[in-house]
Design a protein around this motif. Structure first.
Motif, PDB file in Angstrom:
ATOM      1  N   VAL A 187      18.413  81.493  24.330  1.00  0.00           N
ATOM      2  CA  VAL A 187      17.093  81.383  23.695  1.00  0.00           C
ATOM      3  C   VAL A 187      16.076  82.250  24.430  1.00  0.00           C
ATOM      4  O   VAL A 187      15.242  82.926  23.810  1.00  0.00           O
ATOM      5  N   THR A 188      16.128  82.276  25.739  1.00  0.00           N
ATOM      6  CA  THR A 188      15.139  83.024  26.517  1.00  0.00           C
ATOM      7  C   THR A 188      15.322  84.525  26.387  1.00  0.00           C
ATOM      8  O   THR A 188      14.332  85.275  26.326  1.00  0.00           O
ATOM      9  N   LEU A 189      16.554  84.995  26.333  1.00  0.00           N
ATOM     10  CA  LEU A 189      16.811  86.427  26.342  1.00  0.00           C
ATOM     11  C   LEU A 189      16.872  87.060  24.964  1.00  0.00           C
ATOM     12  O   LEU A 189      16.643  88.268  24.830  1.00  0.00           O
ATOM     13  N   VAL A 190      17.169  86.289  23.929  1.00  0.00           N
ATOM     14  CA  VAL A 190      17.350  86.851  22.592  1.00  0.00           C
ATOM     15  C   VAL A 190      16.085  86.744  21.756  1.00  0.00           C
ATOM     16  O   VAL A 190      15.694  87.690  21.078  1.00  0.00           O
ATOM     17  N   PHE A 191      15.419  85.601  21.782  1.00  0.00           N
ATOM     18  CA  PHE A 191      14.244  85.396  20.945  1.00  0.00           C
ATOM     19  C   PHE A 191      13.066  86.181  21.531  1.00  0.00           C
ATOM     20  O   PHE A 191      12.588  85.871  22.629  1.00  0.00           O
ATOM     21  N   LYS A 192      12.598  87.163  20.794  1.00  0.00           N
ATOM     22  CA  LYS A 192      11.498  88.017  21.237  1.00  0.00           C
ATOM     23  C   LYS A 192      10.301  87.947  20.292  1.00  0.00           C
ATOM     24  O   LYS A 192       9.454  88.842  20.298  1.00  0.00           O
ATOM     25  N   THR A 193      10.192  86.906  19.476  1.00  0.00           N
ATOM     26  CA  THR A 193       9.108  86.793  18.508  1.00  0.00           C
ATOM     27  C   THR A 193       7.798  86.527  19.230  1.00  0.00           C
ATOM     28  O   THR A 193       7.714  85.648  20.088  1.00  0.00           O
ATOM     29  N   LYS A 194       6.763  87.264  18.854  1.00  0.00           N
ATOM     30  CA  LYS A 194       5.456  87.082  19.464  1.00  0.00           C
ATOM     31  C   LYS A 194       4.718  85.921  18.802  1.00  0.00           C
ATOM     32  O   LYS A 194       4.975  85.579  17.665  1.00  0.00           O
ATOM     33  N   GLY A 195       3.758  85.368  19.523  1.00  0.00           N
ATOM     34  CA  GLY A 195       2.955  84.287  18.984  1.00  0.00           C
ATOM     35  C   GLY A 195       3.561  82.914  19.147  1.00  0.00           C
ATOM     36  O   GLY A 195       3.027  81.929  18.654  1.00  0.00           O
ATOM     37  N   THR A 196       4.700  82.809  19.827  1.00  0.00           N
ATOM     38  CA  THR A 196       5.341  81.500  20.056  1.00  0.00           C
ATOM     39  C   THR A 196       5.568  81.344  21.557  1.00  0.00           C
ATOM     40  O   THR A 196       6.708  81.280  22.012  1.00  0.00           O
ATOM     41  N   ARG A 197       4.498  81.284  22.300  1.00  0.00           N
ATOM     42  CA  ARG A 197       4.613  81.237  23.756  1.00  0.00           C
ATOM     43  C   ARG A 197       5.203  79.927  24.257  1.00  0.00           C
ATOM     44  O   ARG A 197       5.837  79.898  25.309  1.00  0.00           O
ATOM     45  N   LEU A 198       4.997  78.834  23.532  1.00  0.00           N
ATOM     46  CA  LEU A 198       5.473  77.533  23.988  1.00  0.00           C
ATOM     47  C   LEU A 198       6.766  77.104  23.309  1.00  0.00           C
ATOM     48  O   LEU A 198       7.308  76.056  23.652  1.00  0.00           O
ATOM     49  N   THR A 199       7.255  77.871  22.354  1.00  0.00           N
ATOM     50  CA  THR A 199       8.475  77.461  21.642  1.00  0.00           C
ATOM     51  C   THR A 199       9.691  77.526  22.547  1.00  0.00           C
ATOM     52  O   THR A 199      10.457  76.559  22.667  1.00  0.00           O
ATOM     53  N   LYS A 200       9.876  78.672  23.199  1.00  0.00           N
ATOM     54  CA  LYS A 200      11.032  78.823  24.083  1.00  0.00           C
ATOM     55  C   LYS A 200      10.996  77.871  25.283  1.00  0.00           C
ATOM     56  O   LYS A 200      12.021  77.252  25.600  1.00  0.00           O
ATOM     57  N   PRO A 201       9.866  77.705  25.966  1.00  0.00           N
ATOM     58  CA  PRO A 201       9.851  76.705  27.049  1.00  0.00           C
ATOM     59  C   PRO A 201      10.120  75.294  26.569  1.00  0.00           C
ATOM     60  O   PRO A 201      10.778  74.516  27.274  1.00  0.00           O
ATOM     61  N   THR A 202       9.620  74.946  25.382  1.00  0.00           N
ATOM     62  CA  THR A 202       9.854  73.589  24.876  1.00  0.00           C
ATOM     63  C   THR A 202      11.329  73.346  24.595  1.00  0.00           C
ATOM     64  O   THR A 202      11.893  72.312  24.995  1.00  0.00           O
ATOM     65  N   ILE A 203      11.971  74.314  23.931  1.00  0.00           N
ATOM     66  CA  ILE A 203      13.404  74.169  23.641  1.00  0.00           C
ATOM     67  C   ILE A 203      14.208  74.137  24.938  1.00  0.00           C
ATOM     68  O   ILE A 203      15.122  73.315  25.110  1.00  0.00           O
ATOM     69  N   SER A 204      13.871  75.009  25.869  1.00  0.00           N
ATOM     70  CA  SER A 204      14.634  75.085  27.115  1.00  0.00           C
ATOM     71  C   SER A 204      14.498  73.821  27.941  1.00  0.00           C
ATOM     72  O   SER A 204      15.507  73.262  28.426  1.00  0.00           O
ATOM     73  N   LEU A 205      13.284  73.341  28.103  1.00  0.00           N
ATOM     74  CA  LEU A 205      13.078  72.127  28.897  1.00  0.00           C
ATOM     75  C   LEU A 205      13.688  70.906  28.233  1.00  0.00           C
ATOM     76  O   LEU A 205      14.189  69.999  28.913  1.00  0.00           O
ATOM     77  N   THR A 206      13.684  70.857  26.902  1.00  0.00           N
ATOM     78  CA  THR A 206      14.317  69.735  26.201  1.00  0.00           C
ATOM     79  C   THR A 206      15.811  69.698  26.466  1.00  0.00           C
ATOM     80  O   THR A 206      16.391  68.636  26.757  1.00  0.00           O
ATOM     81  N   LEU A 207      16.449  70.857  26.375  1.00  0.00           N
ATOM     82  CA  LEU A 207      17.896  70.905  26.622  1.00  0.00           C
ATOM     83  C   LEU A 207      18.223  70.552  28.071  1.00  0.00           C
ATOM     84  O   LEU A 207      19.192  69.821  28.341  1.00  0.00           O
ATOM     85  N   LEU A 208      17.448  71.060  29.009  1.00  0.00           N
ATOM     86  CA  LEU A 208      17.699  70.747  30.412  1.00  0.00           C
ATOM     87  C   LEU A 208      17.464  69.267  30.709  1.00  0.00           C
ATOM     88  O   LEU A 208      18.204  68.657  31.491  1.00  0.00           O
ATOM     89  N   CYS A 209      16.446  68.676  30.083  1.00  0.00           N
ATOM     90  CA  CYS A 209      16.190  67.243  30.283  1.00  0.00           C
ATOM     91  C   CYS A 209      17.328  66.392  29.734  1.00  0.00           C
ATOM     92  O   CYS A 209      17.715  65.385  30.345  1.00  0.00           O
ATOM     93  N   LEU A 210      17.877  66.770  28.594  1.00  0.00           N
ATOM     94  CA  LEU A 210      19.017  66.034  28.045  1.00  0.00           C
ATOM     95  C   LEU A 210      20.215  66.104  28.981  1.00  0.00           C
ATOM     96  O   LEU A 210      20.927  65.106  29.173  1.00  0.00           O
ATOM     97  N   ALA A 211      20.448  67.281  29.558  1.00  0.00           N
ATOM     98  CA  ALA A 211      21.555  67.407  30.502  1.00  0.00           C
ATOM     99  C   ALA A 211      21.316  66.569  31.753  1.00  0.00           C
ATOM    100  O   ALA A 211      22.242  65.934  32.276  1.00  0.00           O
ATOM    101  N   MET A 212      20.084  66.550  32.244  1.00  0.00           N
ATOM    102  CA  MET A 212      19.769  65.733  33.421  1.00  0.00           C
ATOM    103  C   MET A 212      19.922  64.242  33.117  1.00  0.00           C
ATOM    104  O   MET A 212      20.362  63.467  33.970  1.00  0.00           O
ATOM    105  N   MET A 213      19.592  63.841  31.890  1.00  0.00           N
ATOM    106  CA  MET A 213      19.721  62.435  31.519  1.00  0.00           C
ATOM    107  C   MET A 213      21.166  61.966  31.557  1.00  0.00           C
ATOM    108  O   MET A 213      21.453  60.808  31.867  1.00  0.00           O
ATOM    109  N   VAL A 214      22.086  62.867  31.235  1.00  0.00           N
ATOM    110  CA  VAL A 214      23.499  62.495  31.312  1.00  0.00           C
ATOM    111  C   VAL A 214      23.870  62.112  32.740  1.00  0.00           C
ATOM    112  O   VAL A 214      24.524  61.092  32.984  1.00  0.00           O
TER     113      VAL A 214
END
Length: 302
Positions: A187-214
């Motif tokens: 997600v961080t390296l492929v998605f280059k769309t402008k105007g979505t500064r918080l989209t990639k951090p939100t998706i990334s942190l959500t996935l990492l939090c789910l992994a930590m919850m396990v």
């Protein structure tokens, strides 16, 4: 790929690789936690983990490649790639197969690393003594410093006891973090769309939090120690980072091979191009030029 799948199967469902049998101290409080029940009764059962680590990266890569295809300018899109004399693959299909193939290879590799660590170490889980049910009277336990090494010390269910000996590293934690890190890097390296500064951090942190919850759930239910979960996190994250950076080169597109560059004339030792140096006539060139009057006179005499 076939070798990794076969090796993962032998580790998981056969007795080809026996688990190392470790001893334990009498009345050891580290391994005396209550038995939490089979893995399928957990709040995050393995079936749910395996489904998520398979579905989330697959859907993310499919959606990402389709978005890149429709949002990329027509003149900059990749052309059809010829992989053989008769085989033609669309670039989008080629990228999807490459990314998902590498991900599947890493998933089985992570499972092999985790299973190999569990088999080699044989570390007990926090509920080991509750599953083992040792007969302390028959074993002659009189103090907590007495170490038991007998293989037949446990009177509980052999399958439950064997699973209680597979604690380091945590396989569920390794698989979840591998899936999360691989997807986050995509997600961080492929998605280059402008105007979505918080989209990639939100998706990334959500996935990492789910992994930590396990990992947190595994520790809270007394199925693993903190050291087991941290070792699983390190294993999964290391494999994901290695595959992304070294195998598929940060999800970069393959650049087409252009025409060979034209060779340039070497420069002189003084740093001045040779074409700018003064031209010096060779003595051979003087001899091959028009004859002198002396030479013509000599020819008349002869």
């Amino acid at each position: 790929m076939a070798g990794t799948v076969l090796l993962a199967y032998y580790f998981e469902y056969t007795d080809t690789f026996p688990v190392h049998i470790q001893g334990f101290f009498c009345y050891d409080k580290t391994f005396s936690k209550p038995y939490p029940g089979p893995d399928h009764t957990s709040k995050i059962p393995p079936v749910l983990i395996y489904s998520l680590v398979t579905a989330i990266p697959t859907l993310t890569i499919l959606a990402g490649e389709l978005c890149v295809l429709f949002t990329k300018a027509e003149g900059t899109q990749e052309k059809t790639i010829v992989t053989a004399d008769c085989c033609y693959f669309n670039p989008v299909l080629r990228r999807i197969i490459r990314f998902l193939g590498v991900y599947a290879f890493g998933l089985f590799t992570t499972a092999i690393f985790a299973n190999a660590g569990q088999v080699v170490t044989g570390n007990q889980s926090p509920h080991f003594l509750s599953a083992c049910r040792p007969n302390y009277t028959a074993l002659g336990c009189q103090s907590t410093l007495q170490y038991i090494t007998e293989r037949r010390a446990c009177t509980g269910n052999p399958l439950v006891v064997m699973n209680a000996r597979k604690s380091f590293p945590s396989k569920d934690a390794a698989l979840s973090v591998y899936s999360a890190v691989y997807t986050v890097m995509y997600v961080t390296l492929v998605f280059k769309t402008k105007g979505t500064r918080l989209t990639k951090p939100t998706i990334s942190l959500t996935l990492l939090c789910l992994a930590m919850m396990v990992g947190v759930v595994r520790v809270a239910e007394y199925r693993n120690h903190w050291a087991d979960v941290l070792a699983g996190f390190f294993t999964g994250a290391s494999i994901a980072i290695f595959l992304v950076t070294c195998v598929i080169n940060n999800f970069q597109r393959l650049l087409p091979i252009g025409p060979p560059a034209r060779t340039q004339r070497p420069d002189s030792m003084l740093g001045v191009p040779m074409v700018t140096l003064p031209c010096v006539e060779s003595p051979l060139e003087k001899l091959s030029g028009p004859q002198t009057p002396r030479s013509s006179a000599y020819s008349e005499i002869t």
